[in-house]
Write an enzyme that holds these catalytic residues in place. Structure first.
Site, PDB file in Angstrom:
ATOM      1  N   TYR A 263     -50.058  -8.292  -8.752  1.00  0.00           N
ATOM      2  CA  TYR A 263     -49.236  -8.352  -9.968  1.00  0.00           C
ATOM      3  C   TYR A 263     -49.891  -9.257 -11.004  1.00  0.00           C
ATOM      4  O   TYR A 263     -49.999  -8.901 -12.188  1.00  0.00           O
ATOM      5  CB  TYR A 263     -47.838  -8.857  -9.627  1.00  0.00           C
ATOM      6  CG  TYR A 263     -46.974  -9.080 -10.848  1.00  0.00           C
ATOM      7  CD1 TYR A 263     -46.494  -8.006 -11.588  1.00  0.00           C
ATOM      8  CD2 TYR A 263     -46.644 -10.372 -11.273  1.00  0.00           C
ATOM      9  CE1 TYR A 263     -45.703  -8.199 -12.720  1.00  0.00           C
ATOM     10  CE2 TYR A 263     -45.860 -10.577 -12.397  1.00  0.00           C
ATOM     11  CZ  TYR A 263     -45.398  -9.491 -13.113  1.00  0.00           C
ATOM     12  OH  TYR A 263     -44.627  -9.691 -14.238  1.00  0.00           O
TER      13      TYR A 263
ATOM     14  N   SER B   3     -47.258 -12.046 -18.728  1.00  0.00           N
ATOM     15  CA  SER B   3     -46.565 -12.939 -17.810  1.00  0.00           C
ATOM     16  C   SER B   3     -47.347 -14.235 -17.660  1.00  0.00           C
ATOM     17  O   SER B   3     -48.579 -14.245 -17.773  1.00  0.00           O
ATOM     18  CB  SER B   3     -46.416 -12.268 -16.439  1.00  0.00           C
ATOM     19  OG  SER B   3     -45.877 -13.162 -15.490  1.00  0.00           O
TER      20      SER B   3
END
Length: 263
Positions: free
Chosen positions: A156, A143
């Site tokens: 995250y 990501s």
């Protein structure tokens, strides 16, 4: 359109979103599939469709990758059944956007289990089958959050930062095996990821115009398969932002403070 006839490709998180899109597109190109996900009904429906519409081999394994014992057993079963796996696409993952004072320990642990430990363990157990492939490929879905730190995604982001670090080292370890390692670093994508990450829908509204089309992401990943490519970064302007961030972190945080606080 690439032809993946007689290639065996394993996809985690295959029952929805990018994983489902990859499975369908690869089946249409002739690839044999190994699909992993939690949703039993969805997986078996996909298997039925794949075999009838595309006449490919499609095996499915129902597993919760957050469960260490269950995933180990599944990865070992796959390793024993397949002598060669041409590509492994580690797509499974999830996020929860919460401040550090609000996030639950159980959620933190689950994110690391699914996003990091399951990915690493799967590669470790399946490595013998991957290393026997001619120009095999490991694709890890990371990501942009692993490159740019933003509020409410500290845990995250940490999981995706770990995926990037692991992948970069792994690439050096396996290059003598002619095994490629690519990370796919994505900004927000229009998938059900946000049902868990952003149940209020506020973040999705704030970034709606920036969100990636999952079909475009799928095609970009497929176009990268079996090519020596270090990273795929989408959208490209976010990658430029990440480079600026690493060169001038303090300045970038001040300039983009409003954008960073959209969660």
């Amino acid at each position: 359109m690439h032809d993946f006839l007689n290639k065996t490709i394993l996809i985690t998180g295959a029952s929805s979103g990018i994983g489902e899109g990859l499975a369908k597109s690869l089946a249409a190109r002739g690839a044999n599939l190994i699909l992993l996900a939690r949703s039993k009904d969805k997986l078996y429906d996909m298997k039925k469709v794949m075999k009838s519409e595309f006449s490919i081999q499609c095996d499915v394994y129902v597993v919760d990758l957050a469960n260490s014992q269950a995933r180990t057993e599944v990865f070992k079963r796959i390793s024993e059944h397949y002598s060669t796996i041409d590509a492994l696409i580690n797509n499974a993952g999830f996020g929860i956007f919460d401040s550090i004072e609000d996030i639950k320990t159980s959620d933190m642990e689950k994110m690391f289990q699914v996003n990091v430990l399951a990915l690493i363990e799967g590669i470790q157990i399946l490595y013998p089958a991957l290393s026997t492939a001619q120009k095999g490929h490991i694709i890890n879905i990371a990501s942009i959050a692993g490159k740019i730190a933003t509020p409410k995604s500290s845990v995250y982001g940490a999981t995706k930062h770990a995926v990037l670090g692991f992948s970069n080292a792994l690439r050096l370890e396996v290059e003598q095996e002619d095994l490629y390692v690519t990370t796919v670093n994505l900004g927000p994508v229009k998938t059900n990821f946000f049902q868990t990450a952003d149940p209020s829908g506020n973040y999705q509204k704030n970034v709606a115009r920036y969100m990636l089309d999952p079909n475009d992401v799928v095609e970009k990943i497929i176009d990268t398969l079996f090519k020596r490519k270090r990273e795929v970064n989408l959208p490209r302007w976010m990658e430029l932002g990440s480079r600026l961030y690493h060169l001038f972190p303090g300045i970038t945080e001040r300039l983009l403070k409003k954008q960073f606080n959209k969660k």
